[in-house]
Write an enzyme that holds these catalytic residues in place. Sequence first.
Site: not given
Length: 207
Positions: A16, A18-20, A35, A100-101
């Site tokens: 989706s 998340k990392t960005l 993380k 971060e999940g």
Amino acid sequence: MHPSKLYFITAIGTDSGKTLISAIVTEALQADYWKPIQAGFPRDTEKVQALISNSVSQFHSEAYLLQHPMSPHAAAQREGVEIDIHTLSLPNTHNTLIIEGAGGVLVPVSNQHFVIDIAQKFEAEVILVANIYLGSINHTLLTINELKRRNIPVKGIIFNGPANEDSEQFILNYSQYPLLLHVYPEEQITPEVVLSYAQQLKNSFIV
């Protein structure tokens, strides 16, 4: 040492963005990044670190670093590792911490726990990443319902993808969560792009 503030980045599904988004929020707040569970390579910690321009942010080591790019519980089983969220402890920092999940909120990390249980364990405020595609309203509302069912505090929503005003407005009206940012498709993700979005986010983000 305990973080001054905790934000947990989760999403409506895998890939989706998340990392960005984690990089953008980390840059905007000059926060630390962590993380807890990484499954597969390259490591998201390295990706975020490469996109950060400020010299304040620190990047903390994963509690579980798994080799296989799959659901954490499946990767852990394959590698003979037992993920126990009760043993997780926050990194030592006085700074704001971005956690971060992995995947979406109900991705299992063990036979007993889901990703979102980590946010609850640390009483972190959630930032929900909702990417835009056909069917994303359904996935977003299911995620929102689970967050509400668990009484998890949500800072707001960040949309990721092409503009779709009808979908976005429906989601915002239903959730009553504030819109923090919209990240649009970019030809290339660079530190300059991340910094530009981080500056936008500062305008709508009050710690």
